[in-house]
Design a protein around this motif. Structure first.
Motif, mmCIF file in Angstrom:
data_model
loop_
_atom_site.group_PDB
_atom_site.id
_atom_site.type_symbol
_atom_site.label_atom_id
_atom_site.label_comp_id
_atom_site.label_asym_id
_atom_site.label_seq_id
_atom_site.Cartn_x
_atom_site.Cartn_y
_atom_site.Cartn_z
ATOM 1 N N GLY A 100 -23.354 -0.026 2.030
ATOM 2 C CA GLY A 100 -22.481 0.843 2.141
ATOM 3 C C GLY A 100 -20.921 0.335 2.228
ATOM 4 N N ASP A 101 -20.943 -1.052 2.265
ATOM 5 C CA ASP A 101 -19.438 -1.685 2.275
ATOM 6 C C ASP A 101 -18.525 -1.329 1.319
ATOM 7 O OD1 ASP A 101 -20.160 -2.761 4.559
ATOM 8 O OD2 ASP A 101 -20.504 -4.986 3.544
ATOM 9 N N GLY A 102 -19.049 -0.628 0.151
ATOM 10 C CA GLY A 102 -18.042 -0.075 -0.913
ATOM 11 C C GLY A 102 -17.937 -0.965 -2.335
ATOM 12 N N ARG A 103 -17.066 -0.672 -3.048
ATOM 13 C CA ARG A 103 -16.765 -0.982 -4.412
ATOM 14 C C ARG A 103 -15.262 -1.422 -4.534
ATOM 15 N NH1 ARG A 103 -21.532 -1.252 -4.040
ATOM 16 N NH2 ARG A 103 -23.055 -0.732 -5.453
ATOM 17 N N VAL A 104 -14.818 -2.231 -5.294
ATOM 18 C CA VAL A 104 -13.487 -2.462 -5.730
ATOM 19 C C VAL A 104 -13.412 -2.688 -7.077
ATOM 20 C CG1 VAL A 104 -11.621 -4.037 -5.734
ATOM 21 C CG2 VAL A 104 -12.946 -3.718 -3.634
ATOM 22 N N PHE A 105 -12.651 -2.057 -7.709
ATOM 23 C CA PHE A 105 -12.638 -1.994 -9.230
ATOM 24 C C PHE A 105 -10.929 -2.258 -9.491
ATOM 25 C CE2 PHE A 105 -15.421 1.388 -8.136
ATOM 26 C CZ PHE A 105 -16.300 1.047 -9.039
ATOM 27 N N ILE A 106 -10.640 -2.931 -10.493
ATOM 28 C CA ILE A 106 -9.141 -3.461 -10.985
ATOM 29 C C ILE A 106 -9.048 -3.116 -12.406
ATOM 30 C CG2 ILE A 106 -7.914 -5.469 -11.340
ATOM 31 C CD1 ILE A 106 -9.970 -7.060 -9.365
ATOM 32 N N CYS A 107 -8.178 -2.183 -12.706
ATOM 33 C CA CYS A 107 -7.771 -1.776 -13.971
ATOM 34 C C CYS A 107 -6.414 -2.128 -14.422
ATOM 35 C CB CYS A 107 -7.858 -0.133 -13.960
ATOM 36 S SG CYS A 107 -9.333 0.551 -13.272
ATOM 37 N N PRO A 108 -6.231 -2.263 -15.598
ATOM 38 C CA PRO A 108 -4.787 -2.663 -16.212
ATOM 39 C C PRO A 108 -3.985 -1.491 -16.142
ATOM 40 C CG PRO A 108 -6.361 -2.448 -18.018
ATOM 41 C CD PRO A 108 -7.134 -2.422 -16.728
ATOM 42 N N VAL A 109 -2.353 -1.646 -15.716
ATOM 43 C CA VAL A 109 -1.477 -0.865 -15.834
ATOM 44 C C VAL A 109 -0.373 -1.099 -16.865
ATOM 45 C CG1 VAL A 109 0.101 0.626 -14.272
ATOM 46 C CG2 VAL A 109 -2.048 -0.040 -13.369
ATOM 47 N N ASP A 110 -0.360 -0.168 -17.730
ATOM 48 C CA ASP A 110 0.760 -0.455 -18.836
ATOM 49 C C ASP A 110 2.257 -0.365 -18.191
ATOM 50 O OD1 ASP A 110 -1.157 -1.099 -20.501
ATOM 51 O OD2 ASP A 110 -1.102 1.178 -21.257
ATOM 52 N N ASN A 111 2.575 0.561 -17.347
ATOM 53 C CA ASN A 111 4.075 0.654 -16.791
ATOM 54 C C ASN A 111 3.808 1.541 -15.571
ATOM 55 O OD1 ASN A 111 6.526 0.274 -16.594
ATOM 56 N ND2 ASN A 111 7.416 1.834 -18.321
ATOM 57 N N ALA A 112 4.999 1.537 -14.719
ATOM 58 C CA ALA A 112 5.090 2.393 -13.749
ATOM 59 C C ALA A 112 6.675 2.876 -13.692
ATOM 60 C CB ALA A 112 4.894 1.741 -12.383
ATOM 61 N N ILE A 113 6.855 4.128 -13.498
ATOM 62 C CA ILE A 113 8.279 4.454 -13.501
ATOM 63 C C ILE A 113 8.510 5.204 -12.110
ATOM 64 C CG2 ILE A 113 9.879 6.026 -14.806
ATOM 65 C CD1 ILE A 113 7.982 5.695 -17.001
ATOM 66 N N ARG A 114 9.456 4.656 -11.436
ATOM 67 C CA ARG A 114 10.144 5.370 -10.074
ATOM 68 C C ARG A 114 10.946 6.753 -10.547
ATOM 69 N NH1 ARG A 114 10.469 3.417 -5.286
ATOM 70 N NH2 ARG A 114 10.597 1.303 -6.147
ATOM 71 N N VAL A 115 10.503 7.884 -10.264
ATOM 72 C CA VAL A 115 11.108 8.931 -10.752
ATOM 73 C C VAL A 115 12.346 9.100 -10.185
ATOM 74 C CG1 VAL A 115 10.876 11.557 -10.623
ATOM 75 C CG2 VAL A 115 8.823 10.387 -11.004
ATOM 76 N N ARG A 116 12.730 8.956 -9.078
ATOM 77 C CA ARG A 116 14.097 8.729 -8.505
ATOM 78 C C ARG A 116 15.287 8.252 -9.178
ATOM 79 N NH1 ARG A 116 16.727 6.071 -4.743
ATOM 80 N NH2 ARG A 116 14.848 4.918 -4.125
ATOM 81 N N THR A 117 14.839 6.989 -9.588
ATOM 82 C CA THR A 117 15.878 5.864 -10.228
ATOM 83 C C THR A 117 15.490 5.619 -11.522
ATOM 84 O OG1 THR A 117 14.388 4.133 -9.159
ATOM 85 C CG2 THR A 117 16.185 4.819 -7.816
ATOM 86 N N ASP A 118 14.254 5.933 -12.208
ATOM 87 C CA ASP A 118 13.963 5.363 -13.535
ATOM 88 C C ASP A 118 13.770 3.762 -13.500
ATOM 89 O OD1 ASP A 118 14.020 8.158 -14.687
ATOM 90 O OD2 ASP A 118 16.219 7.755 -15.186
ATOM 91 N N ASP A 119 13.666 3.238 -12.303
ATOM 92 C CA ASP A 119 13.149 1.851 -12.250
ATOM 93 C C ASP A 119 11.828 1.685 -13.197
ATOM 94 O OD1 ASP A 119 15.332 1.109 -10.948
ATOM 95 O OD2 ASP A 119 14.259 0.955 -9.067
ATOM 96 N N GLN A 120 11.506 0.675 -13.839
ATOM 97 C CA GLN A 120 10.453 0.434 -14.336
ATOM 98 C C GLN A 120 9.693 -0.760 -14.092
ATOM 99 O OE1 GLN A 120 10.179 1.552 -18.604
ATOM 100 N NE2 GLN A 120 11.525 3.463 -18.449
ATOM 101 N N GLY A 121 8.188 -0.840 -14.398
ATOM 102 C CA GLY A 121 7.636 -2.064 -14.130
ATOM 103 C C GLY A 121 7.469 -2.430 -12.713
ATOM 104 N N ASP A 122 7.663 -3.515 -12.551
ATOM 105 C CA ASP A 122 7.355 -4.206 -11.187
ATOM 106 C C ASP A 122 8.552 -3.528 -9.997
ATOM 107 O OD1 ASP A 122 5.055 -5.561 -11.649
ATOM 108 O OD2 ASP A 122 5.901 -7.260 -11.952
ATOM 109 N N SER A 123 9.572 -3.561 -10.712
ATOM 110 C CA SER A 123 10.615 -3.108 -9.754
ATOM 111 C C SER A 123 10.470 -1.534 -9.286
ATOM 112 C CB SER A 123 12.092 -3.330 -10.387
ATOM 113 O OG SER A 123 12.158 -2.290 -11.716
ATOM 114 N N ALA A 124 9.472 -0.833 -9.986
ATOM 115 C CA ALA A 124 9.020 0.542 -9.691
ATOM 116 C C ALA A 124 8.039 0.679 -8.630
ATOM 117 C CB ALA A 124 8.796 1.303 -10.748
ATOM 118 N N LEU A 125 7.522 -0.726 -8.155
ATOM 119 C CA LEU A 125 6.520 -0.532 -7.318
ATOM 120 C C LEU A 125 7.006 -0.558 -6.083
ATOM 121 C CD1 LEU A 125 3.942 -3.086 -8.784
ATOM 122 C CD2 LEU A 125 3.980 -0.591 -8.908
ATOM 123 N N LEU A 126 7.919 -1.193 -5.406
ATOM 124 C CA LEU A 126 8.431 -1.120 -4.058
ATOM 125 C C LEU A 126 9.895 -0.693 -3.709
ATOM 126 C CD1 LEU A 126 7.275 -4.716 -3.208
ATOM 127 C CD2 LEU A 126 6.359 -2.762 -2.427
#
Length: 126
Positions: A100-126
């Motif tokens: 019951g310790d669990g599972r971890v899955f890793i999936c690719p992400v094509d892009n991320a977009i911060r809605v407020r600033t339109d930052d994309q990619g890694d800069s949208a993560l933080l």
């Protein structure tokens, strides 16, 4: 970028979140879920530890079963260079060597977009 999906015990959410924050990964989404895995819904998994090997030996014949066990689903998106550290940390915090310790899955992400600033990619993560 990668999406890390982790299924963990409810009592491990806070320690996992704190460990990720120490790594500089503060962003995580946590969802309460129900499921079952190899333990097949053993109700006692909620209250006691099951010695390794008991399930495989068929020694749990008299135990009560429930359809699903409460777990927590964690979603986090991290940059490629943070994947190994984040996954290693999640495993370190959650590994008890018990069923019951669990599972971890890793999936690719094509892009991320911060809605407020339109930052994309890694800069949208933080």
């Amino acid at each position: 970028m990668k999406e890390i999906i982790a299924i963990i015990r409810p009592k491990k959410v806070e320690p996992t979140k704190e460990a990720l924050v120490e790594l500089g990964i503060p962003s995580v989404t946590v969802v309460p879920v129900f499921g079952r895995g190899k333990q097949r819904g053993i109700a006692e998994e909620l209250n006691i530890d099951i010695r390794p090997g008991l399930l495989d030996q068929g020694l749990l014949a008299g135990m009560k079963y429930m359809e699903f066990i409460p777990k927590r689903l964690l979603y986090l998106i991290v940059s490629d260079e943070d994947v190994d550290t984040a996954v290693d940390t999640i495993i370190k915090v959650n590994q008890t060597a018990q069923i019951g310790d669990g599972r971890v899955f890793i999936c690719p992400v094509d892009n991320a977009i911060r809605v407020r600033t339109d930052d994309q990619g890694d800069s949208a993560l933080l």
